[in-house]
Design a protein around this motif. Structure first.
Motif, PDB file in Angstrom:
ATOM      1  N   ALA A  14       0.861  -1.175   0.000  1.00 34.71           N
ATOM      2  CA  ALA A  14       0.000   0.000   0.000  1.00 34.71           C
ATOM      3  C   ALA A  14       0.902   1.230   0.000  1.00 34.71           C
ATOM      4  O   ALA A  14       1.878   1.292   0.753  1.00 34.71           O
ATOM      5  N   VAL A  15       0.569   2.205  -0.840  1.00 37.85           N
ATOM      6  CA  VAL A  15       1.468   3.346  -1.051  1.00 37.85           C
ATOM      7  C   VAL A  15       0.658   4.640  -1.152  1.00 37.85           C
ATOM      8  O   VAL A  15      -0.316   4.717  -1.896  1.00 37.85           O
ATOM      9  N   SER A  38      -9.127   0.433 -10.172  1.00 40.17           N
ATOM     10  CA  SER A  38      -9.529   1.348  -9.091  1.00 40.17           C
ATOM     11  C   SER A  38      -8.443   1.526  -8.038  1.00 40.17           C
ATOM     12  O   SER A  38      -8.614   1.161  -6.872  1.00 40.17           O
ATOM     13  N   GLY A  39      -7.323   2.082  -8.431  1.00 38.97           N
ATOM     14  CA  GLY A  39      -6.238   2.313  -7.494  1.00 38.97           C
ATOM     15  C   GLY A  39      -5.402   1.103  -7.189  1.00 38.97           C
ATOM     16  O   GLY A  39      -4.665   1.095  -6.204  1.00 38.97           O
ATOM     17  N   LEU A  40      -5.476   0.076  -8.017  1.00 36.26           N
ATOM     18  CA  LEU A  40      -4.643  -1.113  -7.900  1.00 36.26           C
ATOM     19  C   LEU A  40      -3.827  -1.271  -9.175  1.00 36.26           C
ATOM     20  O   LEU A  40      -4.343  -1.083 -10.279  1.00 36.26           O
ATOM     21  N   SER A  41      -2.565  -1.634  -9.023  1.00 36.06           N
ATOM     22  CA  SER A  41      -1.697  -1.929 -10.161  1.00 36.06           C
ATOM     23  C   SER A  41      -1.045  -3.282  -9.933  1.00 36.06           C
ATOM     24  O   SER A  41      -0.450  -3.522  -8.884  1.00 36.06           O
ATOM     25  N   PHE A  42      -1.182  -4.169 -10.922  1.00 37.98           N
ATOM     26  CA  PHE A  42      -0.625  -5.513 -10.852  1.00 37.98           C
ATOM     27  C   PHE A  42       0.570  -5.582 -11.800  1.00 37.98           C
ATOM     28  O   PHE A  42       0.428  -5.329 -13.006  1.00 37.98           O
ATOM     29  N   LEU A  43       1.745  -5.917 -11.261  1.00 38.05           N
ATOM     30  CA  LEU A  43       2.992  -5.836 -12.006  1.00 38.05           C
ATOM     31  C   LEU A  43       3.660  -7.202 -12.072  1.00 38.05           C
ATOM     32  O   LEU A  43       3.905  -7.837 -11.053  1.00 38.05           O
ATOM     33  N   ALA A  44       3.953  -7.642 -13.300  1.00 41.65           N
ATOM     34  CA  ALA A  44       4.530  -8.962 -13.537  1.00 41.65           C
ATOM     35  C   ALA A  44       6.004  -8.845 -13.861  1.00 41.65           C
ATOM     36  O   ALA A  44       6.503  -7.793 -14.274  1.00 41.65           O
ATOM     37  N   ARG A  58      -3.349   2.115  -3.924  1.00 45.78           N
ATOM     38  CA  ARG A  58      -3.401   3.503  -3.472  1.00 45.78           C
ATOM     39  C   ARG A  58      -4.007   3.552  -2.074  1.00 45.78           C
ATOM     40  O   ARG A  58      -5.089   2.997  -1.831  1.00 45.78           O
ATOM     41  N   ALA A  59      -3.306   4.192  -1.125  1.00 39.36           N
ATOM     42  CA  ALA A  59      -3.772   4.239   0.260  1.00 39.36           C
ATOM     43  C   ALA A  59      -3.215   5.475   0.943  1.00 39.36           C
ATOM     44  O   ALA A  59      -2.226   6.070   0.491  1.00 39.36           O
TER      45      ALA A  59
END
Length: 311
Positions: A14-15, A38-44, A58-59
């Motif tokens: 959370a950032v 919605s404020g989430l990013s998934f990184l591979a 996002r937090a």
């Protein structure tokens, strides 16, 4: 031995400055954003079959949202949940469908220090590829290191409840034991536990294709002005290379390669005296381990202790 947990899947953060973190991990760090929501990013990682290796959320507060591990089958997920429940471990959710990229079947619970842990099976395999020579981006997630104020209690918890095994320990005459390297497969460590003043993330490590790619990646980050706190060098425990950097929110992230694979039938843990320079860095190329480097790795006290993330 047969273990219910097979490997490390992803680490979720959370950032507060979500856009800046997203730009860092999908940019100079070399991960690939595969989904947003919605404020989430998934990184591979390009070489990994895991759907993603880092999730950003996002937090308002910085925290470690969760650490996720894999299991071989839904039956083993159920068996682990039943075992933890009988032992009085606090479950956050019961086994069921996982609503993230790749789906699957899993559940969440708190470890002894209050971190959220997820275990899942039947997650769809992501299309991935073999990296080319000089392609200096992460192949996969290597390991995660967690700070604990009671190092030995946390080690015993991971051994008893999750079947992790001790590979090696770092110690010194002045400080005693300061780190336990723990494995859930033949890799020297998928988790390490560090003695810290509070519960927090110590660092996340990413495997590079080889020594050249590890050095090219280290150089790219230095040229981009990313702060390196320690490295480049080569540890004795695990025999892996290291370059430690700070992400925009002060989390330590590492490029590594050639982490040792063990013969678990014959391996016996050692205690390494990290006050000897050749233990922390066999090559002698890194800046010395000192209190400043250690302080950076303590990170901020985790605001997510015994508080499950909202997603």
């Amino acid at each position: 031995m047969t273990r219910l947990i097979t490997h490390l899947r992803h680490v979720d953060l959370a950032v507060p400055d979500y856009d800046r973190q997203r730009e860092f991990y999908a940019g100079v760090w070399g991960l690939t954003e595969v989904a947003t929501d919605s404020g989430l990013s998934f990184l591979a990682a390009e070489g990994s079959p895991e759907q993603y290796v880092v999730r950003l959320r996002r937090a308002d507060d910085k925290r470690l949202d969760l650490v996720a591990f894999g299991a071989d089958s839904p039956a083993e997920v159920d068996a682990l949940a039943e075992r933890l429940g009988r032992a009085g471990v606090r479950l956050i959710s019961q086994p069921g469908a996982v609503d993230t990229p790749g789906g699957g079947y899993g559940f969440r619970f708190f470890d002894i220090d209050g971190r959220t842990i997820e275990v899942s099976a039947d997650v769809a395999v992501r299309g991935h590829r073999r990296l080319e020579a000089k392609e200096a981006v992460p192949v996969r997630l290597s390991h995660v290191v967690l700070n604990s104020p009671d190092l030995d209690a946390t080690r015993r918890w991971y051994e008893r409840h999750l079947d992790f095994a001790l590979s090696d320990t770092l110690s010194s005459p002045r400080m005693g034991e300061v780190m336990h390297f723990m494995r859930c497969n033949p890799q020297h460590h998928s988790v390490a536990l560090a003695k810290g003043p509070h519960t927090s993330l110590h660092h996340i490590s990413f495997e590079m294709r080889g020594l050249d790619e590890y050095m090219y990646g280290t150089g790219r980050l230095l040229r981009a002005g990313v702060r390196m706190i320690w490295g480049p060098g080569r540890h004795l425990a695990g025999d892996n290379t290291f370059s430690y950097f700070l992400d925009p929110h002060g989390n330590t992230v590492e490029y590594t390669t050639e982490l040792e694979l063990l013969d678990e039938d014959t391996w016996h843990p050692s205690v390494h005296d990290f006050s000897r320079p050749e233990v922390t860095d066999q090559w002698g190329t890194a800046n010395p381990m000192n209190e400043l480097v250690a302080r950076e790795s303590f990170n901020d006290p985790d605001r997510g202790v015994f508080v499950a993330p909202p997603v």
